[in-house]
Design a protein around this motif. Structure first.
Motif, PDB file in Angstrom:
ATOM      1  N   MET A   1      54.382  20.568 -31.404  1.00  0.00           N
ATOM      2  CA  MET A   1      53.057  21.122 -31.164  1.00  0.00           C
ATOM      3  C   MET A   1      52.974  21.886 -29.859  1.00  0.00           C
ATOM      4  O   MET A   1      51.934  22.396 -29.489  1.00  0.00           O
ATOM      5  CB  MET A   1      52.004  20.011 -31.178  1.00  0.00           C
ATOM      6  CG  MET A   1      51.773  19.446 -32.551  1.00  0.00           C
ATOM      7  SD  MET A   1      50.399  18.318 -32.574  1.00  0.00           S
ATOM      8  CE  MET A   1      51.200  16.887 -31.879  1.00  0.00           C
ATOM      9  N   ASN A   2      54.070  21.907 -29.096  1.00  0.00           N
ATOM     10  CA  ASN A   2      54.069  22.657 -27.859  1.00  0.00           C
ATOM     11  C   ASN A   2      53.985  24.150 -28.131  1.00  0.00           C
ATOM     12  O   ASN A   2      54.681  24.685 -28.992  1.00  0.00           O
ATOM     13  CB  ASN A   2      55.352  22.379 -27.075  1.00  0.00           C
ATOM     14  CG  ASN A   2      55.144  21.260 -26.074  1.00  0.00           C
ATOM     15  OD1 ASN A   2      54.048  21.111 -25.542  1.00  0.00           O
ATOM     16  ND2 ASN A   2      56.182  20.481 -25.862  1.00  0.00           N
ATOM     17  N   PRO A   3      53.127  24.871 -27.409  1.00  0.00           N
ATOM     18  CA  PRO A   3      53.129  26.312 -27.550  1.00  0.00           C
ATOM     19  C   PRO A   3      54.462  26.880 -27.092  1.00  0.00           C
ATOM     20  O   PRO A   3      55.175  26.276 -26.298  1.00  0.00           O
ATOM     21  CB  PRO A   3      51.989  26.749 -26.614  1.00  0.00           C
ATOM     22  CG  PRO A   3      51.186  25.516 -26.340  1.00  0.00           C
ATOM     23  CD  PRO A   3      52.150  24.394 -26.464  1.00  0.00           C
TER      24      PRO A   3
ATOM     25  N   LEU B   1      57.427  29.406 -25.462  1.00  0.00           N
ATOM     26  CA  LEU B   1      57.700  29.862 -24.108  1.00  0.00           C
ATOM     27  C   LEU B   1      56.926  31.135 -23.798  1.00  0.00           C
ATOM     28  O   LEU B   1      56.417  31.318 -22.691  1.00  0.00           O
ATOM     29  CB  LEU B   1      59.210  30.091 -23.969  1.00  0.00           C
ATOM     30  CG  LEU B   1      59.686  30.602 -22.610  1.00  0.00           C
ATOM     31  CD1 LEU B   1      59.346  29.608 -21.512  1.00  0.00           C
ATOM     32  CD2 LEU B   1      61.185  30.854 -22.648  1.00  0.00           C
TER      33      LEU B   1
ATOM     34  N   THR C   1      54.075  31.999 -24.804  1.00  0.00           N
ATOM     35  CA  THR C   1      52.690  31.676 -24.473  1.00  0.00           C
ATOM     36  C   THR C   1      52.582  31.242 -23.022  1.00  0.00           C
ATOM     37  O   THR C   1      51.672  31.636 -22.290  1.00  0.00           O
ATOM     38  CB  THR C   1      52.185  30.552 -25.386  1.00  0.00           C
ATOM     39  OG1 THR C   1      52.398  30.934 -26.728  1.00  0.00           O
ATOM     40  CG2 THR C   1      50.699  30.285 -25.149  1.00  0.00           C
ATOM     41  N   ARG C   2      53.552  30.419 -22.589  1.00  0.00           N
ATOM     42  CA  ARG C   2      53.528  29.938 -21.207  1.00  0.00           C
ATOM     43  C   ARG C   2      53.651  31.103 -20.228  1.00  0.00           C
ATOM     44  O   ARG C   2      52.914  31.191 -19.250  1.00  0.00           O
ATOM     45  CB  ARG C   2      54.705  28.982 -20.945  1.00  0.00           C
ATOM     46  CG  ARG C   2      54.908  27.935 -21.972  1.00  0.00           C
ATOM     47  CD  ARG C   2      53.894  26.844 -21.820  1.00  0.00           C
ATOM     48  NE  ARG C   2      54.174  25.792 -22.779  1.00  0.00           N
ATOM     49  CZ  ARG C   2      53.266  24.974 -23.251  1.00  0.00           C
ATOM     50  NH1 ARG C   2      52.025  25.086 -22.864  1.00  0.00           N
ATOM     51  NH2 ARG C   2      53.594  24.033 -24.102  1.00  0.00           N
ATOM     52  N   LEU C   3      54.609  31.998 -20.520  1.00  0.00           N
ATOM     53  CA  LEU C   3      54.829  33.112 -19.612  1.00  0.00           C
ATOM     54  C   LEU C   3      53.625  34.037 -19.597  1.00  0.00           C
ATOM     55  O   LEU C   3      53.204  34.514 -18.550  1.00  0.00           O
ATOM     56  CB  LEU C   3      56.097  33.864 -20.026  1.00  0.00           C
ATOM     57  CG  LEU C   3      57.402  33.075 -19.792  1.00  0.00           C
ATOM     58  CD1 LEU C   3      58.587  33.836 -20.361  1.00  0.00           C
ATOM     59  CD2 LEU C   3      57.613  32.797 -18.312  1.00  0.00           C
TER      60      LEU C   3
ATOM     61  N   LEU D   1      50.617  33.231 -20.118  1.00  0.00           N
ATOM     62  CA  LEU D   1      49.584  32.551 -19.336  1.00  0.00           C
ATOM     63  C   LEU D   1      49.782  32.777 -17.851  1.00  0.00           C
ATOM     64  O   LEU D   1      48.833  33.074 -17.114  1.00  0.00           O
ATOM     65  CB  LEU D   1      49.656  31.049 -19.614  1.00  0.00           C
ATOM     66  CG  LEU D   1      48.664  30.499 -20.617  1.00  0.00           C
ATOM     67  CD1 LEU D   1      48.932  29.020 -20.846  1.00  0.00           C
ATOM     68  CD2 LEU D   1      47.241  30.676 -20.118  1.00  0.00           C
ATOM     69  N   SER D   2      51.028  32.614 -17.430  1.00  0.00           N
ATOM     70  CA  SER D   2      51.333  32.771 -16.012  1.00  0.00           C
ATOM     71  C   SER D   2      51.010  34.189 -15.549  1.00  0.00           C
ATOM     72  O   SER D   2      50.404  34.395 -14.499  1.00  0.00           O
ATOM     73  CB  SER D   2      52.811  32.455 -15.757  1.00  0.00           C
ATOM     74  OG  SER D   2      53.114  31.160 -16.197  1.00  0.00           O
TER      75      SER D   2
ATOM     76  N   TRP E   1      48.961  36.294 -16.960  1.00  0.00           N
ATOM     77  CA  TRP E   1      47.505  36.452 -17.046  1.00  0.00           C
ATOM     78  C   TRP E   1      46.835  35.883 -15.799  1.00  0.00           C
ATOM     79  O   TRP E   1      45.966  36.486 -15.201  1.00  0.00           O
ATOM     80  CB  TRP E   1      47.056  35.723 -18.312  1.00  0.00           C
ATOM     81  CG  TRP E   1      45.570  35.610 -18.494  1.00  0.00           C
ATOM     82  CD1 TRP E   1      44.718  36.537 -19.011  1.00  0.00           C
ATOM     83  CD2 TRP E   1      44.754  34.471 -18.211  1.00  0.00           C
ATOM     84  NE1 TRP E   1      43.443  36.053 -19.051  1.00  0.00           N
ATOM     85  CE2 TRP E   1      43.432  34.801 -18.561  1.00  0.00           C
ATOM     86  CE3 TRP E   1      45.020  33.212 -17.681  1.00  0.00           C
ATOM     87  CZ2 TRP E   1      42.383  33.914 -18.413  1.00  0.00           C
ATOM     88  CZ3 TRP E   1      43.972  32.327 -17.530  1.00  0.00           C
ATOM     89  CH2 TRP E   1      42.667  32.666 -17.891  1.00  0.00           C
ATOM     90  N   PHE E   2      47.299  34.736 -15.401  1.00  0.00           N
ATOM     91  CA  PHE E   2      46.804  34.035 -14.231  1.00  0.00           C
ATOM     92  C   PHE E   2      46.964  34.919 -12.986  1.00  0.00           C
ATOM     93  O   PHE E   2      46.042  35.124 -12.211  1.00  0.00           O
ATOM     94  CB  PHE E   2      47.643  32.756 -14.095  1.00  0.00           C
ATOM     95  CG  PHE E   2      46.926  31.590 -13.501  1.00  0.00           C
ATOM     96  CD1 PHE E   2      45.780  31.078 -14.092  1.00  0.00           C
ATOM     97  CD2 PHE E   2      47.411  30.971 -12.356  1.00  0.00           C
ATOM     98  CE1 PHE E   2      45.139  29.976 -13.562  1.00  0.00           C
ATOM     99  CE2 PHE E   2      46.769  29.885 -11.823  1.00  0.00           C
ATOM    100  CZ  PHE E   2      45.628  29.382 -12.420  1.00  0.00           C
ATOM    101  N   LEU E   3      48.172  35.474 -12.850  1.00  0.00           N
ATOM    102  CA  LEU E   3      48.509  36.274 -11.679  1.00  0.00           C
ATOM    103  C   LEU E   3      47.696  37.566 -11.650  1.00  0.00           C
ATOM    104  O   LEU E   3      47.162  37.966 -10.613  1.00  0.00           O
ATOM    105  CB  LEU E   3      50.011  36.584 -11.700  1.00  0.00           C
ATOM    106  CG  LEU E   3      50.622  37.199 -10.461  1.00  0.00           C
ATOM    107  CD1 LEU E   3      50.432  36.295  -9.257  1.00  0.00           C
ATOM    108  CD2 LEU E   3      52.106  37.462 -10.661  1.00  0.00           C
TER     109      LEU E   3
ATOM    110  N   ILE F   1      44.825  38.235 -13.034  1.00  0.00           N
ATOM    111  CA  ILE F   1      43.422  37.973 -12.741  1.00  0.00           C
ATOM    112  C   ILE F   1      43.216  37.787 -11.238  1.00  0.00           C
ATOM    113  O   ILE F   1      42.310  38.356 -10.634  1.00  0.00           O
ATOM    114  CB  ILE F   1      42.950  36.697 -13.484  1.00  0.00           C
ATOM    115  CG1 ILE F   1      42.931  36.935 -14.997  1.00  0.00           C
ATOM    116  CG2 ILE F   1      41.571  36.257 -13.002  1.00  0.00           C
ATOM    117  CD1 ILE F   1      41.887  37.917 -15.451  1.00  0.00           C
TER     118      ILE F   1
END
Lengths: 691, 301
Positions: free
Chosen positions: B1-3, B5, B7-9, B11-12, B14-16, B18
């Motif tokens: 059920m883990n998204p 890799l 997706t994780r990247l 996200l990172s 996207w975070f940066l 923003i």
């Protein structure tokens, strides 16, 4: 490096870049930046592999962490927050803006909802909309395959509000919610019932727009919302294990929701009054055809398309005043109209009998008005009294065409003593129900004759009394003590069949004691007792000799029709204790907490039938225990380590699940919700760095 | 059920993006010195509070926006208090010996009253129960957030108990905040919920229940809380009563709805029935919230 660790490292690197990029060092008086980084590792040992243990959380072995970063510069501010980074329950928030000018918020959230692990089924195609099996009968249970019932919920979106220093503002927001997984559903009929996994693949998109004006005297806003719901599976086909026939169940239809709303609040009026008014109109639509659902049209179907449309018109207003220093008043009125204008679907259900949903499309109109008065008496006493009138008119509800509620309350609150706040409240509700049955041509050997004797608890005549007492006590500086008790009784008047009475006692207590400088203890306790009584009648209208009747007030002479009644007694206890000991001031703390819950239900019967009824002892019974002990060591003012241990145990006993069989007579089940019990230990070590 | 890799990247990144594109450049550039100084008179006795005020949320905002508010902005005229240091001659934000709740709230609303979220404070149940802003908010805190649900549970003990029961919305897991459903500053709706009525509130997360369906179930379309208690229940699915009893309270009809289901109708009983064991009525009536089937199957299809 696994993906979770990679995500954690990425987040920490980002924080590092922000903090230590040349020219942006906080120490250079560039901006004020604070925050924290949590990084931990844990070991989880669980006996039971229960979905209940991880219902809304991801407690897997390995690393975990969170990041908080706050920055302030002039009128700008920014906050970043990330939690459970890389786990299935991770969430992130970025918010900030310039005070008085604009602000924004973006977030991403994952929430798991685990229903059941290791369920069993003979169906192939789990997760899809076509569930089948080879042959004409299912294989033996030993050959079934396992799967999990779960839901993954991912929501992301943002909102921006801009005012640029003026009283006018515009706010726009958008979000998307994706839900993916399988949840248990069942279908069947008189041949038998089959439980199976329903595919879930939903998407909900929301768009909001608000424009308004705000000042100390006046607030005005107009807003609109558009929301669409998409479902990748409008139906699920399944092979009936009892007759190998192909069956089809419909799943939630796609829909669109639109809302328009206006609101106004006017303050600084005479008599220190505030006046609010708001109106809204919303509409939900859903259009689909029998072809979309791949259904076979029944004989005489009047339309192969269904245009569903339900609209709501709402209006609310209130006037709150303080005509004198001691008197508070509030007048309010609410109107809500639900209009179901969906298509009428009709077809020939056999032998020329027309079946139609015309009487299953429900509408209602609700009018509510009330007045609250509060008066401040001497000795810091406030007395409140209120009355509320609620009228509901329903269409297609002959059992509750009109209900009228009259609700009154009186409340007294006193805070004269510096160490005591006391509140007592009494509330009485009287509900009057008017029915509108058409029993023309219906005799007591027709099943629907029973309707005149059924009074449904949510709408029937009733009197409700409720008393609530609250005490907040601070007898000394080092002790806070709270106590709350409530009693409620619903007396359903003139009920022949249905719930006749229910009562609820609820008692709660909590305290916080911190007499000794280095030691704090807090606790919480609760006890709830709910009792419900109901009367019922078992019959098969028109069958047997003499024919059974649908009239429970007479003896039809047939022993197969009989009265029975049920008493349900639910008891719930909970308590918790937590202690914190500062072994070394600002260096080492020990925290120990213990929580316990016990739920014990019972159902007892009496019957006039020939078969004795057995009481149910295990009636949603459960016990839940949780112990947590941790030591927190501050290495420096900025760096802190926590070593902790958590023990959790949950056991559930219920007659409906005892001796669970996957293929009992007349059923094929999957084991949904059978994996309640668990016992788990968690050890963790966490480092926290504040900057 | 883990998204994955990716997706994780994503996200990172996207975070940066923003961070660097929004508040970043403005935030991390040179700043002026603090515009707000400590009040000397107050600092004589309240040295620690005055000295740390610059680090509070209010202190930062006022400094950043160039506003100057002294202690009297919130505590009223302190002249008498300086002569006679009593809690009775200034506005005191305290449960013990505190000033009247409505006076404290009005002081906060001097600045915050125009905020759309707080515009209906005068209509709120909190206000009529003499709850003041400081009961939930810590004015001298470094952050403006209210710890939910802990702050709400301090008074709402019944809700705290419900939220901890075996069947609950993820409130104690802090995945749902109290303010997702309620506006504690007041609304015109019952229970200060953030929608016109209960069903519209529930539909915000449960859009699949919106319908419109061909076949509606009367209590469902009228109010979700007729069958569900939203904070938590000892019964599964947050139900107010156990199935089949909940269903039988309304459905006393010919044949099986009016049949008693006792201990002998469980798996291990002498008369096992698929109308009782497992998920009981829901073993057949799976579409209880409404059905889109063109034929009436009594919510079984």
């Amino acid at each position: 490096m696994d993906t979770r660790s990679l995500a954690l490292v990425s987040a920490i690197l980002i924080v590092g870049i922000l903090l230590f990029t040349p020219g942006r060092t906080p120490a250079a008086d560039d901006a004020e930046v604070t925050g924290s980084v949590d990084l931990g590792v844990r070991w989880v040992n669980e006996v039971g592999e229960s979905a209940k243990f991880q219902e809304y959380r991801d407690l897997s072995d390995g690393t975990y962490g969170s990041v908080l970063l706050e920055g302030y510069k002039d009128a700008y501010h920014l906050e970043l927050f990330g939690r459970n980074i890389g786990l299935d329950d991770q969430d992130y928030t970025v918010q900030g803006g310039q005070y008085g000018k604009f602000k924004y918020l973006f977030n991403y959230d994952e929430t798991p909802h685990n229903y059941s692990f290791d369920a069993q089924t003979f169906f192939s195609g789990v997760g899809n909309d076509n569930l089948t099996f080879s042959g004409t009968t299912p294989p033996p249970v030993a050959d079934w395959s396992s799967f999990d019932y779960y839901l993954e919920r991912k929501k992301y979106g943002g909102e921006i509000e801009v005012s640029m220093g003026t009283p006018f503002y515009v706010r726009i927001g958008a979000s998307r919610l994706d839900q993916d997984g399988r949840k248990p559903f069942s279908s069947g009929g008189f041949s038998g019932t089959a439980e199976m996994p329903e595919p879930v693949d939903y998407r909900t998109d929301d768009l909001n727009l608000t424009a308004g004006y705000r000042s100390r005297a006046l607030n005005v806003a107009v807003s609109g919302m558009l929301s669409t719901f998409e479902n990748d599976n409008l139906h699920v086909s399944w092979k009936n294990p009892f007759n190998a026939a192909s069956e089809l169940n419909t799943l939630p239809p796609e829909n669109e929701y639109k809302e328009l709303k206006g609101e106004l609040t006017w303050k600084q009026l005479p008599l220190t009054s505030v006046f609010s008014i708001e109106g809204s109109y919303s509409k939900i639509t859903s259009d689909f055809s029998i072809g979309d659902l791949t259904l076979t049209a029944p004989a005489g179907l009047n339309s192969s398309n269904f245009d569903g449309e339900v609209s709501y018109s709402g209006f609310s207003t209130a006037l709150a005043s303080r005509p004198t220093h001691n008197l508070d008043t509030k007048l309010y009125y609410t109107y809500l109209d639900k209009d179901n204008d969906s298509d009428v679907i009709a077809y020939d259900s056999g032998g020329g009998v027309i079946e139609s949903n015309a009487s299953d499309l429900f509408s209602y109109t609700k009018n509510k008005a009330g007045i609250d008065l509060g008066y401040r008496l001497p000795f810091r006493t406030k007395a409140d009294i209120g009355y509320e009138y609620l009228n509901m008119e329903r269409t297609n509800r002959p059992d509750a065409e009109t209900t009228t509620d009259n609700l009154g309350f009186i409340q007294v609150k006193n805070s004269f003593l510096d160490f005591l706040i006391a509140k007592v409240r009494y509330e009485h509700l009287n509900r009057n129900n008017e029915t509108d049955f058409d029993f023309a041509g219906v005799t007591n050997v027709d099943a629907e004759y029973i309707e005149r004797f059924i009074q449904r608890f949510d709408v029937t005549d009733k009197d409700k009394d409720e008393i609530k007492v609250c005490l907040e006590v601070y007898p000394v500086d080092f002790l806070d003590f709270g106590l709350e008790y409530s009693y409620a009784k619903n007396d359903y008047d003139d009920v022949t069949l249905g719930r006749t009475e229910d009562t609820r006692h609820k008692f709660y207590v909590d305290f916080l004691w911190h007499q000794i400088r280095n030691f704090t203890v807090s606790g919480f306790g609760g006890y709830e007792k709910c009792k419900a009584e109901s009367d019922h009648y078992n019959f098969a209208a028109g069958s047997g000799t003499p024919p059974q009747t649908a009239d429970p007030t007479i003896d039809d002479g047939n022993p197969s029709s009989y009265h029975w009644d049920q008493d349900i007694d639910d008891n719930f206890w909970t308590y918790g204790l937590s202690g914190q000991l500062r072994l070394m001031e600002d260096v080492l703390r020990l925290v120990v907490s213990w929580e316990y819950q016990k739920s014990n239900g019972e159902s007892t019967f009496s019957t006039q039938g020939t078969t004795a009824l057995s009481d149910i002892e295990d009636f949603d019974d459960y016990r839940k225990k949780r112990l947590e002990a941790k030591a927190i060591y501050a290495f420096t003012r900025q760096l802190e380590f926590t070593l902790g241990y958590v023990y959790e145990k949950y056991t559930y006993d219920d007659r409906q699940y005892e001796g669970y069989i996957y293929d009992p007579a007349g059923s094929y089940l999957t084991g949904a919700y059978t994996d309640h019990d668990y016992e788990a230990s968690i050890c963790y070590l966490m480092a926290r760095y504040d900057f | 059920m883990n998204p994955g890799l990716s997706t994780r990247l994503a996200l990172s990144v996207w975070f940066l993006v923003i961070v660097l594109s929004s508040g970043g450049p403005g935030l991390f550039s040179a700043r002026e010195a603090s515009a707000v100084g400590a009040e000397e008179d107050c600092g004589v006795c309240h040295e620690e509070i005055v000295a740390s005020f610059d680090k509070t949320f209010h202190g930062r905002i006022w400094r950043g926006t160039g506003q100057h508010h002294d202690c009297q902005a919130c505590h009223g005229d302190t002249a008498e208090h300086v002569q006679d240091p009593s809690t009775q001659n200034v506005l005191t934000y305290s449960r013990r010996e505190g000033s009247p709740a409505h006076e404290l709230s009005m002081k906060c609303l001097d600045c915050h009253g125009s905020d759309p979220e707080r515009t209906m404070w005068e209509m709120s149940l909190h206000r009529s129960n003499d709850i003041s802003c400081f009961n939930c908010h810590t004015v001298h805190a470094s952050r403006s957030t209210v710890a939910q649900p802990a702050a709400c549970f301090e008074c709402h003990r019944a809700k705290k108990t419900e939220a901890n029961k075996q069947s609950h919305h993820p409130i104690i897991e802090t995945k749902i905040k109290c303010t997702d459903c309620h506006n504690p500053h007041g609304t015109l709706s019952h229970g200060m919920i953030t929608a016109d009525n209960v069903n519209h509130l529930c539909y915000q997360c449960h859009a699949e229940k919106r319908g419109p369906f061909i076949w509606e179930h009367p209590p469902v379309e009228e109010s979700c809380v007729k069958c569900h208690t939203p904070h938590g229940s000892r019964h599964s699915k947050l139900l107010v009563e156990k199935v089949p009893n909940l269903c039988q309270d309304c459905h006393d009809w010919s044949r099986h709805p009016g049949t008693p289901y006792d201990a002998q109708t469980g798996f291990a009983g002498s008369r096992p029935s698929n109308r009782f064991f497992g998920r009981s009525c829901l073993n057949c009536h799976g579409a209880i919230h409404g059905s889109a089937h063109f034929e009436n199957h009594r919510f079984t299809r």
